[in-house]
Each structure stands twice: as C-alpha cells, then as structure tokens.
Design an enzyme around this catalytic site. Structure first.
Site, PDB file in Angstrom:
ATOM      1  N   ASP A 423       0.953  -1.126   0.068  1.00  0.00           N
ATOM      2  CA  ASP A 423       0.070  -0.073   0.144  1.00  0.00           C
ATOM      3  C   ASP A 423       1.037   1.102   0.027  1.00  0.00           C
ATOM      4  OD1 ASP A 423      -2.493   1.586   0.047  1.00  0.00           O
ATOM      5  OD2 ASP A 423      -2.978   0.620   1.912  1.00  0.00           O
ATOM      6  N   GLU A 426       2.406   5.221  -3.968  1.00  0.00           N
ATOM      7  CA  GLU A 426       2.362   6.209  -5.178  1.00  0.00           C
ATOM      8  C   GLU A 426       3.538   6.776  -5.476  1.00  0.00           C
ATOM      9  OE1 GLU A 426      -1.259   4.755  -3.908  1.00  0.00           O
ATOM     10  OE2 GLU A 426       0.086   5.935  -2.594  1.00  0.00           O
ATOM     11  N   ASP A 506      -9.276   3.825  -1.864  1.00  0.00           N
ATOM     12  CA  ASP A 506      -9.886   4.132  -0.653  1.00  0.00           C
ATOM     13  C   ASP A 506     -11.396   4.909  -1.039  1.00  0.00           C
ATOM     14  OD1 ASP A 506      -7.760   3.484   0.701  1.00  0.00           O
ATOM     15  OD2 ASP A 506      -7.094   5.344   1.340  1.00  0.00           O
TER      16      ASP A 506
END
Length: 847
Positions: A423, A426, A506
């Site tokens: 996770d 990015e 999310d």
C-alpha cells in the site's frame, strides 16, 4: 488504509518537523531551447520493418512489430530517445515484420497484412487505415505534434461517433469522450470527479464505425489525455517530459485490441485459487484475539471464506516487516492456527522504511548498508513522514534493491504468511509536496535493458508502485519457488498486471461509489489489469445495511472479493445488521464458491490471453454500445444487470445483448427484446401528438434487495461445484455442467492443484464442451481431456435448461442404455448424472 483524521496528520507533521529534511523546490522537466513542430517531411528512408522520417530537426521512426501493431517514436532532435521500457516486454518491443513500401508524391508509407500506414508530406500528418481504406487513426489537420519546454503534445482527429475507454481506474463517465485526465499516481480517495488517482495506465481503446484500435503512450512522466474537452473535433495527449513513444494496436474488434495490448505489456500470472475466494479485511484486526474472533465467526456462521488481512496495526510502531510483540505475542502460532482453519493470512508491508539507525531495525540497517534508498540531490537519503514517522524509500529502479526488498519477506514466509499487500506506494509522503516526494529526488537506474544513469523522481514517480509490486512478487518466487505469489498493490503502471492484483483504493460507503466501482473495474480490465477489486462496503464511512448487502452481491461477481473498511468505522463483516441481511449475503458468497470452476477457468484464460474476467458488454458484443454502463459480463457467459443507480427501486429495463438469455436464479428463458426506438423516432412521435405506447415495451425488472439480476447467455456451458467453505476443501459430489442451449454453444473447464507451478509441467486438467440444439433434441459433446491432473469428481451432473417437459431419452455415444433423468419443472431443467468423461464423448438427449 491511507489516512487517519486531519488532526492526526497535523500532529505527525508537528512532532517530526524538527527532525525531517526540508524539501527542495520541485524539479522541472528539462527544457528545450525552442518549440519544435512537425510541419513537413524533409527526408525519408524505408526500413525493412517501416520507415525513418526527417521533419527538419525532428526524427520519426515508424515500425511494424506485428501486422496489427505499429510503433511510433519521435524526437525533437537528431537522436531518438533511449529504446527501453518498464512496461513493454523486450520480446514485443524488439519484434518486427517485413512491410511493403508505399510511396507517392503526396506521402511516404508502408503496408502490412492488416494496415496501411502513411505520412503525408506537407503538412506532415500520420494516417493509419485498414486495407479497405477506412481511416482508423490520423493526426488532426492543422494541429501538428510539437515539443515545447521539454514536453510534447500530439493531436488526433476525432470522428463524431468515436468512443474511448481505458486509462485504468479513472472516475467520471465510463466513456472517456468529452473528458480530460492527468496520469500521476496520487494518494487520494476516488470521488466522482477526482483526478488523478492511484494508477497511471496511459492506454486507451477507441471505437468508431464498427472498428477498434488501442493507443499506448509509453511514457512514465506526468502525462495527460484530452478526449475532446478542449476541441470538439480532436483528441490529444502529451507529457511534461520523457520520450514520445507510442504504440498503435489494431483490432478490428475490441477483444483483439485488448489481446494486442496484453501482447505488448504482458498477461497476469495464474493466481492461487484461494485469492479468488472471499476475503475479510479491516483497518485493523488487532490485537490477535480480535483477528481470531473474526476467523472463528466466519467458520461458525458457515460463511465460505479464504483470506484474512492484517493492516498496519499488527506492526511494531507501524514499522514494515515487524510484528508488535504485545498485540501478537505468538505470531507464528497465530498464522499456523489460521491455516488449520483453512485461512490464508495476508499482511500489509508498505514501502516506507522507518528511518531509525542503530535501533536494531533490520530493514533500515541492511537497506542503508546496501545503499538502497532514494537520494536527495546532495546525495543524502531522502526522508519523509509516513506511518512510522520519518521514513526512507527503496529505490526500486535498481535490480539489486528489488532483490534486497524481496529478501525482507523471509521471516514472514517462514512463519507461513500466504500473501502480501503493498500500500501507500504512489509513493505517499505526508509532508511532501502534493503528498509525494519532491520531483528532484534522485533515483539510480540499474536495470537490464536500460542505460545505467540517474533519474529524477519526475521521471520515476509513476512506476514506483509497479516496481515495488514487482520486487515483492519476484522476492516471493525466490523464497517459495513452487508457490504462486499473491501480491496486492494500490499504485501501478502499464504492465503491472504481470505481478499481481490491484484494487480501486480508498472508496466511500455510498451508493454512488458502488455505482462507480463497476465502471472503474471495467476500465481497469480494458487497460490490461484483470485481477481487480474494490473495497466491498466502502472503505471510508459505514455502509447502510442495504448498501452492504447489495455491495456483497455485486462483489461476488468481481475478480477479487474483499470486504475492507477503515479505522473507526462501524463493523462491516457479513453478519452485521442481523440474520436477514447475513442470510442474503451468505447466499451470494456461496454462489461465488459454487461458481469457482467457472471463475478459475476465466483466471487461467486471462493468464494466456490477457482478457479481463469482468467485461463491458461490447467486448463480447462489439456492435452493442447502447447497454447501460452499470451492466457487465463475468466472462463470456454471465450478465450482471443491476439498475443504473444501485439504490433505485423503480422498475427498469435490462439491456440484453442479442441472443437468448436465461435467468441464472430461476432458469427462465427470457423473451427476445424488441428493437427500441431511437431518439429521433421518439421525438417525431411526441411532436405528432402520438402515444409512446405504440412502441414495443422492453422487459422490465422489479428490483428487490434479495435478488441481483444475473442472466446466462444462451450458448453457454458453465461448470459449477458443490458448496465448500474454502478453496482448500475438496468438493463432495458431482461436477455440475449447466447447459444453456443457443448459438455457438460452448464452454470449458480448467483445473489444477490451485497453488503450485506444477501445471507448467502438464499437471493440469483442461476440457472443452460444445452443444447443438435441434428441435426437441440437444447433443452435448465432450472434447478429449488434456493434462495429467486427476479430477475430484467421479460423476458429472448435466443440467439442460429450457427443456420443455419431463420426457427425455438420454444416451452416451456408443451405448444403447438409456440414462436416468429427472426434471425440475420450476426451472425447466433436465438433470442427467453420468460417469466422469475424460475422452471424446457425446451425450444425446431427445424429448
């Protein structure tokens, strides 16, 4: 898992501001001295596989990789950019076919067995047509490609009927026409108009005039696509830096385009079967006792399930690759106990490594010793605030760093952890500009196929998530060579499908986000990423009871089926909201497990072809672009048809594609849908004062919470199994083959052990089926079985839908003995149980 509250975030910044390194000004892409515009051809050279064009100072090289794939490389100067790619497979990038040169006074070009490629001389304009002369893709007239300030812009003409799909998990309308997007991996929860999001997949599919093509811009910098938002007659794309290097992929069908893109960027690996089962997650199940309670309740309530997740709170002080000894005092024992209950544990391992020297934290100590972290321009390690506080970030552009990262999983693998979740990649940096690294941080590319060099984060940002996922996947292959890895990533780039699963990030617990999920999953599938899912029930907030129930119903037909929610939200497990809701939800999860042979067969097909599991209707029915974008197919055979607004309780019409369709739940054969009037016909009728009742009425659905409309395509043969509580359990009973007669009737079945690579040595089972329906007769043909894997079933129960009565004479070829049949009048279904069929065989049934 992403953010806590704004107060928590602000507190983190306050606590750590004094010890963090200040960020420098964002790096800008390199600037060129002047604008370079491709106005006219000033020179041309024919190549065996294409042509080289000079346009003043600029260069173009246009080559054919296959008869249906053309690569276009353009530079503003005399030298083309480095011929390397993080996305395109080397064997595809270096492929070529011989072409036939085609040159005249107005243009220079070539032909392949499928395409005519011309560059008009003045003004310079690239035009790609099929061999019948239909223009497929052409530079926009009066808008030449140009380079400026280190970036570039390309403009293409856009016919009035052209539609666009892809670019990954973008929000907005399903059809991208009239919209503009930025591709820059960003940690932000998706909303209706949020852009950019977590992934950058610069590939789209265009459809016009019954013909399709795809365009992939292989550029890792911040890129943009405008599908007619600024100019109504042209679409455009470009980048702030990096190479102008794109691939044209011809269909003519959308299916062929998707397969061609998979040829370029790769196909997903065959996943472990357990990854296709139901997955229960939360931020966070902690301490250990709570996670055990969840596992026990799933088994006690007989909710079929395979996976339990641990989010960051299992870690010591949120440090990746650690376990909190107070919350999980016997971690290996806990994992072993879950395994006894047939649960596979997936743990989160974010890429940020706590910046704690001299504290015995092995990931930092070994990473620092190996010089594995991203640098500041002055050569020091870049430090940013994330969950552990000050953190450093692995430089995944170095092969040695990826190898080091993969080795960090050894203890978890030894403990029996089954899969891993990457996770925040990015990468998300709480105190960074735009919540990421400064653009002038330095990566050091050391990768086969690339020139060894440094690169700024402006170039590397969009591939960090994919290379993080790759490092995890390849590391697990080394640690468990005969086990298929499971890796789940949030951020990725084109080609990321080669390393595992992703999800839409999310989302929120709203009906609108349930609607949005379908469009996002479909566009991800059209962008090469087959193994996808969303957070069932919504991550942020707490779903209403009906919303969670409907979301679980929908999720049962998605590739990945994970219920996940945020810290502080209300419980979101299957049993919340009472027994009535639990019973409905359990029924759909059970349906998922009964369909596992069909779903697993689709996963294997994806690993060979790149075709997504969930598909827009036009992928199978290329002439059907009028279907509601809320509908989708699971494989070629199952049509899932919720209302266009998921919470709508008014009657609505289902957009059935051509052909017979059967209700999956009742077996009812649906009546053919009459052709509906177009807008002009309706307008004329109203203008003339006539009643709209003169038009044929479509079949209307009355939505209920208990039933999600699902239909089976006539001409399908669907394998199903008896109910199990996990994929570890061997089904007990016959294999069921549901036969739905119709045109081009076919089906297939693939099976192996579900977790190793022994299928690559032939230890698998593959069998095809076809059927022919004549007046009062059906013939079901079994192809000879391939592979050495032994099936779990001894008998096959054939169920023929649409059978008119209990009268039936059923025989296997080569036998005069009539088989026993039973008839389900409510379902109009004939049941015949036969011994397992491994060789070529026919089952013939007459009324």
């Amino acid at each position: 898992m992403t953010r806590r509250s704004t107060l928590c975030f602000a507190a983190c910044i306050t606590v750590f501001a004094a010890i963090t390194q200040s960020t420098s000004a964002a790096a800008q892409p390199p600037t060129s001295p002047a604008r370079v515009q491709l106005d006219a051809v000033t020179g041309a050279t024919q190549l065996p596989d294409g042509m080289q064009i000079q346009a003043g100072a600029a260069q173009l090289r246009i080559t054919a990789l296959r008869d249906d794939i053309v690569r276009v490389r353009v530079s503003s100067g005399a030298q083309l950019p480095e011929d390397a790619s993080w996305a395109v497979l080397p064997e595809a990038r270096t492929a070529s076919v011989r072409v036939q040169p085609v040159t005249d006074a107005a243009s220079v070009g070539f032909r392949t067995a499928a395409l005519d490629v011309r560059v008009e001389r003045k003004p310079l304009r690239l035009v790609v047509s099929d061999l019948a002369g239909h223009v497929l893709c052409a530079d926009a007239i009066g808008r030449p490609a140009n380079f400026k300030l280190g970036g570039f812009s390309v403009y293409k003409q856009m016919p009035d009927d052209e539609q666009f799909y892809g670019l990954g998990d973008k929000t907005g309308l399903f059809n991208r026409r009239g919209q503009a997007y930025t591709l820059w991996n960003t940690d932000v929860g998706p909303q209706e108009a949020t852009d950019p999001l977590y992934k950058s997949i610069p590939f789209f599919l265009a459809v016009s005039g019954g013909r399709s093509y795809g365009l992939f811009l292989d550029n890792t910098w911040r890129t943009w696509f405008d599908f007619g938002k600024q100019a109504r007659d042209a679409y455009a794309f470009g980048s702030e830096g990096g190479p102008l290097d794109y691939y044209f992929v011809y269909g003519p069908t959308p299916r062929q385009v998707v397969e061609g893109y998979a040829y370029l960027t790769g196909k997903p690996p065959l996943p472990p079967m357990w990854a296709l089962g139901f997955q229960q997650s939360r931020y966070s199940y902690s301490p250990e006792s709570q996670a055990r309670e969840i596992a026990d309740r799933l088994r006690a309530d007989k909710i079929p399930s395979d996976v339990l997740y641990l989010d960051i709170d299992y870690q010591y002080r949120n440090r990746p690759f650690t376990v909190d000894p107070e919350r999980f005092p016997n971690f290996a024992g806990f994992v072993a106990d879950l395994k006894k209950q047939h649960f596979h544990l997936v743990t989160i391992t974010d890429l940020h490594i706590a910046h704690v020297a001299g504290q015995g934290y092995m990931p930092y100590d070994t990473g620092h010793a190996g010089d594995n972290f991203v640098k500041n321009p002055d050569g020091s390690e870049f430090v940013g605030i994330v969950w552990p506080g000050p953190a450093v970030f692995p430089d995944f552009t170095r092969a040695s760093t990826r190898q080091w990262w993969g080795g960090l999983y050894k203890q978890f693998v030894d403990d029996g952890v089954a899969g891993f979740w990457n996770d925040m990649n990015e990468p998300s940096v709480f105190d960074g500009p735009d919540k990421t690294m400064p653009l002038n941080t330095v990566h050091r590319i050391d990768e086969p196929g690339f020139t060894t060099r440094t690169a700024t984060h402006a170039e590397i940002h969009n591939i960090v998530g994919m290379e993080n996922e790759r490092a995890t996947y390849e590391g697990l292959l080394k640690l468990r060579p005969d086990e298929r890895p499971f890796v789940l990533t949030r951020a990725t780039y084109a080609g990321g499908q080669r390393f595992g699963f992703t999800w839409t990030g999310d989302n929120s617990s709203t009906w609108n986000h349930l609607r949005l999920a379908t469009q996002m999953l479909l566009n991800l599938g059209m962008s090469g990423i087959s193994m996808v899912g969303d957070d069932i029930g919504g991550f942020n907030g707490s779903p209403q009871p009906d919303l969670l129930t409907r979301w679980i119903e929908m999720g049962a037909f998605n590739p990945m089926f994970r219920d996940h929610s945020t810290l502080g939200s209300l419980p979101q497990e299957v049993w919340v909201h009472g027994r009535g809701h639990e019973a409905i939800r359990r029924r759909y999860i059970e349906t998922r497990y009964r369909l596992m042979p069909y779903i697993y067969t689709l996963a294997e097909e994806a690993s060979r072809t790149g075709l997504p599991l969930v598909r827009p209707l036009f992928l199978e029915f290329p002439d059907d672009f009028d279907a509601a974008d809320s509908e989708f197919l699971l494989g070629r055979s199952l049509l899932v048809a919720p209302p266009s607004l998921p919470d709508m309780m008014d009657d609505y019409a289902v957009s059935y594609p051509p052909g017979p369709w059967f209700d999956f739940w009742t077996g009812e054969k649906m009546q053919p849908q009459p052709k509906q009037p177009d807008i002009a016909e309706i307008a004329d009728t109203v203008a003339n004062g006539e009643s709209l009742s003169k038009f044929p009425q479509p079949h209307m659905i009355h939505p209920t919470l208990e039933t999600l409309p699902v239909y089976v395509r006539g001409g399908s043969i669907i394998p199903m199994q008896p109910l199990v509580q996990s994929t570890d359990e061997t089904p007990n009973g016959p294999l069921e083959l549901r036969v739905y007669p119709g045109p081009q009737c076919e089906g297939s079945l693939y099976l192996d052990d579900g977790h190793t690579f022994r299928y690559k040595q032939g230890d698998y089972l593959r069998q095809g089926f076809t059927c022919k329906a004549e007046d009062k007769a059906v013939a079901l043909d079994f192809a000879a079985r391939e592979g050495s894997y032994a099936p779990w079933w001894k008998n096959i129960e054939v169920v023929v839908y649409g059978w008119p009565s209990a009268r039936a004479d059923a025989k296997l070829s080569g036998s005069a003995e009539a088989l026993k049949t039973t008839y389900d009048a409510a379902q109009h279904a004939l049941h015949i149980v036969i011994p397992d069929v491994a060789d070529k065989q026919e089952l013939h049934i007459e009324e």
